[in-house]
Design a protein around this motif. Structure first.
Motif, PDB file in Angstrom:
ATOM      1  N   GLU A  28      10.047  10.656 -19.760  1.00 26.98           N
ATOM      2  CA  GLU A  28      11.495  10.614 -19.552  1.00 26.98           C
ATOM      3  C   GLU A  28      11.883   9.973 -18.229  1.00 26.98           C
ATOM      4  N   GLY A  29      10.868   9.548 -17.457  1.00 32.10           N
ATOM      5  CA  GLY A  29      11.169   8.802 -16.248  1.00 32.10           C
ATOM      6  C   GLY A  29      11.122   9.581 -14.951  1.00 32.10           C
ATOM      7  N   TYR A  30      10.615  10.814 -14.990  1.00 34.16           N
ATOM      8  CA  TYR A  30      10.514  11.602 -13.760  1.00 34.16           C
ATOM      9  C   TYR A  30       9.215  11.288 -13.028  1.00 34.16           C
ATOM     10  N   LEU A  31       9.349  11.006 -11.761  1.00 36.68           N
ATOM     11  CA  LEU A  31       8.208  10.681 -10.914  1.00 36.68           C
ATOM     12  C   LEU A  31       7.836  11.946 -10.145  1.00 36.68           C
ATOM     13  N   ILE A  32       6.600  12.397 -10.350  1.00 35.33           N
ATOM     14  CA  ILE A  32       6.160  13.696  -9.836  1.00 35.33           C
ATOM     15  C   ILE A  32       5.047  13.482  -8.817  1.00 35.33           C
ATOM     16  N   PRO A  33       5.229  13.967  -7.597  1.00 39.09           N
ATOM     17  CA  PRO A  33       4.230  13.716  -6.558  1.00 39.09           C
ATOM     18  C   PRO A  33       3.019  14.623  -6.616  1.00 39.09           C
ATOM     19  N   CYS A  34       3.159  15.797  -7.268  1.00 34.79           N
ATOM     20  CA  CYS A  34       2.073  16.774  -7.269  1.00 34.79           C
ATOM     21  C   CYS A  34       2.167  17.603  -8.534  1.00 34.79           C
ATOM     22  N   ASP A  70       9.556  19.700  -7.473  1.00 35.13           N
ATOM     23  CA  ASP A  70      10.509  18.611  -7.249  1.00 35.13           C
ATOM     24  C   ASP A  70      10.044  17.313  -7.908  1.00 35.13           C
ATOM     25  N   ALA A  71      11.005  16.512  -8.340  1.00 33.31           N
ATOM     26  CA  ALA A  71      10.718  15.201  -8.918  1.00 33.31           C
ATOM     27  C   ALA A  71      11.969  14.337  -8.771  1.00 33.31           C
ATOM     28  N   MET A  72      11.787  13.032  -8.889  1.00 38.01           N
ATOM     29  CA  MET A  72      12.909  12.099  -8.877  1.00 38.01           C
ATOM     30  C   MET A  72      12.801  11.188 -10.090  1.00 38.01           C
ATOM     31  N   SER A  73      13.930  10.783 -10.616  1.00 34.76           N
ATOM     32  CA  SER A  73      13.938   9.948 -11.814  1.00 34.76           C
ATOM     33  C   SER A  73      14.073   8.466 -11.472  1.00 34.76           C
ATOM     34  N   LYS A 110       5.797  14.242  -0.820  1.00 34.42           N
ATOM     35  CA  LYS A 110       4.625  14.870  -1.425  1.00 34.42           C
ATOM     36  C   LYS A 110       4.076  15.953  -0.503  1.00 34.42           C
ATOM     37  N   PRO A 111       3.803  17.148  -1.035  1.00 35.41           N
ATOM     38  CA  PRO A 111       3.287  18.220  -0.184  1.00 35.41           C
ATOM     39  C   PRO A 111       1.827  17.998   0.189  1.00 35.41           C
ATOM     40  N   GLU A 112       1.403  18.710   1.215  1.00 35.88           N
ATOM     41  CA  GLU A 112       0.017  18.578   1.665  1.00 35.88           C
ATOM     42  C   GLU A 112      -0.952  19.108   0.621  1.00 35.88           C
ATOM     43  N   LYS A 113      -0.551  20.168  -0.093  1.00 35.55           N
ATOM     44  CA  LYS A 113      -1.437  20.750  -1.111  1.00 35.55           C
ATOM     45  C   LYS A 113      -0.615  21.489  -2.148  1.00 35.55           C
ATOM     46  N   ASN A 114      -1.206  21.688  -3.304  1.00 36.98           N
ATOM     47  CA  ASN A 114      -0.499  22.390  -4.368  1.00 36.98           C
ATOM     48  C   ASN A 114      -0.484  23.894  -4.099  1.00 36.98           C
ATOM     49  N   MET A 155       0.844  -1.194   0.000  1.00 34.59           N
ATOM     50  CA  MET A 155       0.000   0.000   0.000  1.00 34.59           C
ATOM     51  C   MET A 155       0.883   1.249   0.000  1.00 34.59           C
ATOM     52  N   LEU A 156       0.500   2.241  -0.814  1.00 36.85           N
ATOM     53  CA  LEU A 156       1.301   3.449  -0.968  1.00 36.85           C
ATOM     54  C   LEU A 156       0.656   4.591  -0.182  1.00 36.85           C
ATOM     55  N   ILE A 157       1.293   4.981   0.928  1.00 37.72           N
ATOM     56  CA  ILE A 157       0.772   6.017   1.810  1.00 37.72           C
ATOM     57  C   ILE A 157       1.785   7.158   1.883  1.00 37.72           C
ATOM     58  N   ASP A 158       1.318   8.405   1.735  1.00 38.42           N
ATOM     59  CA  ASP A 158       2.240   9.532   1.833  1.00 38.42           C
ATOM     60  C   ASP A 158       2.330  10.029   3.276  1.00 38.42           C
ATOM     61  N   GLY A 159       3.070  11.112   3.482  1.00 34.77           N
ATOM     62  CA  GLY A 159       3.299  11.611   4.822  1.00 34.77           C
ATOM     63  C   GLY A 159       2.083  12.206   5.500  1.00 34.77           C
ATOM     64  N   PHE A 160       1.002  12.382   4.747  1.00 32.32           N
ATOM     65  CA  PHE A 160      -0.230  12.941   5.304  1.00 32.32           C
ATOM     66  C   PHE A 160      -1.336  11.895   5.384  1.00 32.32           C
ATOM     67  N   GLY A 161      -0.934  10.628   5.244  1.00 34.75           N
ATOM     68  CA  GLY A 161      -1.882   9.539   5.413  1.00 34.75           C
ATOM     69  C   GLY A 161      -2.764   9.260   4.221  1.00 34.75           C
ATOM     70  N   ARG A 162      -2.459   9.869   3.073  1.00 36.83           N
ATOM     71  CA  ARG A 162      -3.281   9.656   1.883  1.00 36.83           C
ATOM     72  C   ARG A 162      -2.850   8.386   1.150  1.00 36.83           C
TER      73      ARG A 162
END
Length: 323
Positions: free
Chosen positions: A261-267, A272-275, A299-303, A1-8
């Protein structure tokens, strides 16, 4: 299960397969030259699939293919079939401008695609051409009709801009009501790549236009998995509005994005992103999974649109992330 720092909980992966597009829409990339990233810079379908498998194994239940315009990438149906064959109950969807749809709708359906979202910003030929900077309406409508014919579920997306297509909101809504398509009006998301001076309508302005003809609609209790707030007419027809400028757009976010191109974007509005490119090309699946978890942890709480700062403008190119 994929959970972020805010429990989502995250169970929705959006995968851009190309930044190329055959439209030059006012709200996205009106000034960008018709060029593209060299093929060797993009992940192959096989490499994208390696990461998608990681996501599915970690709990992803919905995969949406985006662009740019994803139908510009050859053999997209083969890629869809790879995903479907790995997990045939995956909710497999596609976002498209519809221009190439009529020729490939059946192949997409046969490969396991269940649903499509199609951009339709106007039913006026001249206005649609002004929005896309190309004569597109007839071909897009043919694509929507063919997709419906082969049995794909259809949602229509419309981005109203002041002084361009804001007078077409009711016509788009009534077209969808007649055809039985879900329609969602999307607030313009300010970004550096859009037309200078472009201004969108906010949710209240969209509802005001609709209420001039249909005054009696009610708010539908929000589905926490949807970015849209829906409203219902007395006849049962519903329309949605996506409001990125409100906090509730983010509170239930379950999405993560992967670029071609392989960048993983949280929001969507987070720079910020990671490849994961090296990891998948080296067949280091454990490292790809670790990167996914790191991105979710950051991942931030909101955009930033939800900060209520009217000057906030994203530098992210939506044609790279699929919006």
């Amino acid at each position: 299960m994929l959970i972020d720092g805010f429990g989502r909980k995250h169970d929705y992966l959006r995968v851009s397969v190309t930044e190329r597009c055959n439209f030059r829409c006012q709200y996205c990339m009106p000034e960008k030259p018709f060029s593209w990233v060299p093929k060797e810079n993009l992940l192959t379908y096989e490499e994208l699939f390696k990461f998608i498998k990681v996501g599915i194994d970690e709990g992803i239940k919905k995969v949406r293919i985006t662009g740019g315009e994803p139908l510009l990438r050859e053999e997209l149906d083969v890629f869809l079939k790879m995903i479907y064959d790995y997990k045939n109950d995956i909710d497999l969807a596609l976002t498209t401008n519809g221009f190439l749809l009529s020729k490939v709708a059946q192949r997409l359906k046969d490969s396991g695609l269940k649903r499509i979202n199609v951009s339709l910003d106007s039913l006026n030929e001249a206005t649609a051409a002004k929005m896309a900077q190309k004569n597109v309406l007839k071909t897009v409508l043919e694509g929507i009709e063919e997709a419906n014919k082969v049995g794909l579920k259809i949602k229509i997306n419309c981005v109203p801009l002041k002084g361009i297509n804001d007078q077409d909101i009711l016509e788009v809504l009534e077209f969808c009501m007649e055809k039985g398509y879900v329609v969602r009006f999307i607030e313009f998301m300010e970004n550096h790549h859009a037309k200078d001076g472009a201004k969108g309508l906010n949710s209240d302005e969209i509802k005001e236009i609709i209420s001039q003809k249909y005054p009696n609609f009610k708010t539908v209790p929000r589905d926490t998995s949807s970015p849209a707030q829906y409203y219902e007419f007395e006849n049962g027809f519903q329309f949605g509005i996506i409001e990125p400028h409100k906090d509730d757009f983010c509170a239930s976010c379950n999405r993560i994005r992967l670029t071609a191109e392989g960048y993983l974007i949280p929001c969507l509005y987070f720079e910020d992103a990671m490849s994961i490119k090296d990891a998948v090309q080296n067949n280091d699946i454990d490292e790809a999974a670790n990167i996914l978890k790191k991105v979710l942890a950051n991942k931030p709480e909101k955009n930033k649109w939800s900060t209520k700062d009217e000057n906030e403008t994203s530098s992210r190119a939506f044609y790279e992330t699929g919006g």
